[in-house]
Design an enzyme around this catalytic site. Structure first.
Site, PDB file in Angstrom:
ATOM      1  N   TYR A   1     -50.313-108.953 101.324  1.00  0.00           N
ATOM      2  CA  TYR A   1     -50.716-109.763 102.282  1.00  0.00           C
ATOM      3  C   TYR A   1     -49.865-109.437 103.754  1.00  0.00           C
ATOM      4  O   TYR A   1     -48.640-109.209 103.623  1.00  0.00           O
ATOM      5  CB  TYR A   1     -50.455-111.159 101.801  1.00  0.00           C
ATOM      6  CG  TYR A   1     -50.896-112.219 102.832  1.00  0.00           C
ATOM      7  CD1 TYR A   1     -52.096-113.149 102.384  1.00  0.00           C
ATOM      8  CD2 TYR A   1     -50.268-112.735 104.022  1.00  0.00           C
ATOM      9  CE1 TYR A   1     -52.520-113.810 103.283  1.00  0.00           C
ATOM     10  CE2 TYR A   1     -50.716-113.602 104.821  1.00  0.00           C
ATOM     11  CZ  TYR A   1     -51.928-114.220 104.482  1.00  0.00           C
ATOM     12  OH  TYR A   1     -52.735-115.228 105.252  1.00  0.00           O
ATOM     13  N   SER A   2     -50.461-109.624 104.937  1.00  0.00           N
ATOM     14  CA  SER A   2     -49.970-109.693 105.957  1.00  0.00           C
ATOM     15  C   SER A   2     -49.437-107.868 106.354  1.00  0.00           C
ATOM     16  O   SER A   2     -50.476-107.110 106.089  1.00  0.00           O
ATOM     17  CB  SER A   2     -48.647-110.404 106.361  1.00  0.00           C
ATOM     18  OG  SER A   2     -48.190-110.362 107.522  1.00  0.00           O
ATOM     19  N   ALA A   3     -48.092-107.836 106.349  1.00  0.00           N
ATOM     20  CA  ALA A   3     -47.365-106.305 106.349  1.00  0.00           C
ATOM     21  C   ALA A   3     -47.880-105.650 105.110  1.00  0.00           C
ATOM     22  O   ALA A   3     -47.798-104.625 104.908  1.00  0.00           O
ATOM     23  CB  ALA A   3     -45.846-106.580 106.934  1.00  0.00           C
TER      24      ALA A   3
ATOM     25  N   HIS B   1     -51.898-118.076 109.891  1.00  0.00           N
ATOM     26  CA  HIS B   1     -51.462-116.905 109.004  1.00  0.00           C
ATOM     27  C   HIS B   1     -50.320-117.381 107.781  1.00  0.00           C
ATOM     28  O   HIS B   1     -49.445-118.149 108.013  1.00  0.00           O
ATOM     29  CB  HIS B   1     -50.493-115.922 109.841  1.00  0.00           C
ATOM     30  CG  HIS B   1     -50.136-114.628 109.425  1.00  0.00           C
ATOM     31  ND1 HIS B   1     -51.101-113.735 109.249  1.00  0.00           N
ATOM     32  CD2 HIS B   1     -48.965-113.953 109.128  1.00  0.00           C
ATOM     33  CE1 HIS B   1     -50.582-112.606 108.435  1.00  0.00           C
ATOM     34  NE2 HIS B   1     -49.237-112.743 108.452  1.00  0.00           N
TER      35      HIS B   1
END
Length: 528
Positions: A202-204, A442
């Site tokens: 997830y995300s980075a 986010h």
């Protein structure tokens, strides 16, 4: 995690030794899942091994004996990072937390998910995961391996002058790769199927998944590939990272902030950096203008042809050869959270400087020309420079460049491997973290993917949306149940909880942004 109701759970790892974890229990003492925390996958990156590639555990490494099993009931070491008490820091962080379902594994072993946590590559820990409900009541049943990896300056220090014999860039990505290899070699001892590994993040963590996927299909020979499918949740390939020459400006600023003389030899500079206490490194980075330590184009882990490989079809051809499906998507309101991460002062130049901390100067110049052609804040488009930063950052990290990646795979014959989604709904538990007016911002959807904090009435909504993911992780064909048919189709969890398949209303705008940012060649522009 060990404070939750549990009982000891011993496990024989055969030639790797004996370990003891936990079996988590519900309020009636029924088992929910098994857990093993802080299991080493590499040797400690300490002392002279700071800023070096992770070292494999030796073949003779044993975790414990039958009489004295190794106790793995805690959590991974937390890489030094801002926002976390110094007392919790531990550079010896190359460990993983392993979550195992209750019951007998299916034939061949449990499907395996290696999950990479997010945090802009600057902060985060897999210890934040609580997968008791995920493994006991969600539609997804698999072993989850959540590795810790080096972050910020510890994981992504880079310089064009440091001696490559005793230092390497992109260490965080090398850590993740070694964790993936460790999982492949050892997960069968935990009841997992090493030939059925999904890489998720997830995300980075999603950004990391892309780079790990590219390495696995473009660098590693087919017969040694590990990844069978990927889940890229709220992030994508991003722009081509800075080169080692471009990132040298950051390295010089770091030396200056730490009062390390630039007149020292590169070897002595590295020695001084290795001997500097972790707290001094973290505090120095917080003072810097170029404060983001990210992946760099080193032509070893990250190749200089990242986007050409996508647009010319090389990446797609490798993906097709391995038949690796990709689940990829976004939240509808990603930008609200992005706007809070080290936002710029309310000026054009401050926003430009903030972006330069992350991206190459040439890319930032294109970004500023695309979004702010007059050098001012466009009237009616953004509420403030902070809002503009959040929306631009979200476009670069997710909305525009994910669509560009999807398009590149579609036109090069790999569209059948894509499963796109969009989340517009948020669970009630998110209200404790983010204002309701932020919508599906986010990380708000982590409650859905990780089955964490959902009210009973909300589980039916989440189950309908991610139900096919259970089959995806098992390795089953999910195209028919996912529902999307073309590159513009998205499986959407609507704000009212309905699941719908709709055409991507942001497609044209996202592709136009990509054309300006990446500068597609004439052939690619013709396709657009």
């Amino acid at each position: 995690m060990s404070s939750k109701p549990s009982r000891p759970y011993p496990l024989d790892l055969q030639f790797r030794g004996h370990i003891q974890g936990l079996t988590y229990l519900d309020t009636s003492s029924q088992p929910l899942c098994h857990y093993f925390g802080d299991v080493p996958y590499a040797l400690p990156p300490l002392g002279p091994f700071r800023f070096q590639k992770p070292r494999q555990l030796p073949p003779c490494y044993r975790y414990g004996t039958k009489r004295n099993p190794a106790i793995f009931t805690g959590g991974c070491g937390v890489c030094p990072q801002p926002g976390v008490d110094v007392k919790e820091w531990d550079e010896d962080c190359l460990q993983c937390n392993i979550w195992v379902p209750i019951g007998d594994a299916p034939e061949g072993g449990w499907p395996v998910m290696v999950y990479i946590h997010g945090g802009f590559l600057q902060y985060g820990t897999p210890n934040a995961l609580d997968l008791r409900a995920f493994l006991s009541s969600s539609p997804i049943k698999c072993i989850v391996v959540a590795p810790s990896y080096r972050l910020n300056i510890f994981g992504f220090l880079a310089s064009s002058t440091l001696p490559t014999t005793s230092y390497a860039p992109n260490l965080g990505f090398w850590d993740q790769r070694l964790a993936l290899e460790w999982t492949f070699q050892n997960i069968n001892y935990f009841g997992g199927n090493a030939s059925n590994i999904t890489l998720a993040g997830y995300s980075a963590g999603s950004h990391s998944v892309f780079h790990q996927l590219r390495y696995d299909i473009c660098v590693v020979p087919n017969e040694k590939g590990i990844i069978k499918r990927v889940m890229m949740l709220s992030n994508g390939p991003g722009l081509q990272p800075k080169s080692l020459e471009e990132v040298q400006e950051q390295f010089i600023e770091l030396l200056s902030t730490l009062h390390i003389p630039s007149t020292l030899s590169p070897t002595d500079q590295l020695s001084r950096l290795r001997s500097t206490p972790a707290r001094h490194l973290v505090h120095a980075v917080q003072k810097m203008a170029l404060h983001q330590f990210r992946g760099v184009t080193d032509n070893t882990f990250i190749h200089a042809a990242l986007w050409p490989d996508l647009t010319t079809g090389y990446f797609a051809s490798r993906l097709i050869a391995r038949q690796i499906p990709i689940l990829i998507g976004e939240c509808s309101d990603e930008h609200f959270v992005y706007a809070t991460y080290r936002p710029p002062s309310p000026t054009y130049s401050s926003l430009q400087s903030r972006l330069l901390a992350d991206y190459p100067a040439s890319s930032v110049a294109r970004v500023m020309k695309t979004y702010f052609p007059s050098g001012t804040l466009p009237v009616g488009k953004y509420n403030s420079w902070k809002d503009a930063f959040g929306r631009v950052y979200a476009d670069i990290q997710i909305h525009a460049l994910v669509r560009a990646m999807v398009h590149a795979l579609m036109v090069n014959g790999a569209g059948h491997l894509l499963h796109r989604y969009r989340v517009e709904w948020r669970a009630g538990c998110v209200d404790e973290k983010f204002p309701r007016k932020w919508g599906a911002t986010h990380t708000s959807d982590l409650a859905i993917w990780l089955w964490d904090g959902l009210a009973e009435a909300e589980k039916g909504i989440a189950r309908e949306f991610i139900g096919p993911v259970g089959e995806f992780v098992q390795g089953k064909e999910v195209s028919t149940v996912w529902g999307t048919q073309s590159e513009r189709d998205i499986r959407i969890l609507k704000s009212d909880g309905r699941v719908e398949i709709e055409s991507d209303g942001y497609w044209d705008e996202g592709m136009e942004v990509w054309r300006h940012l990446v500068g597609g060649d004439k052939e690619e522009k013709a396709k657009l």
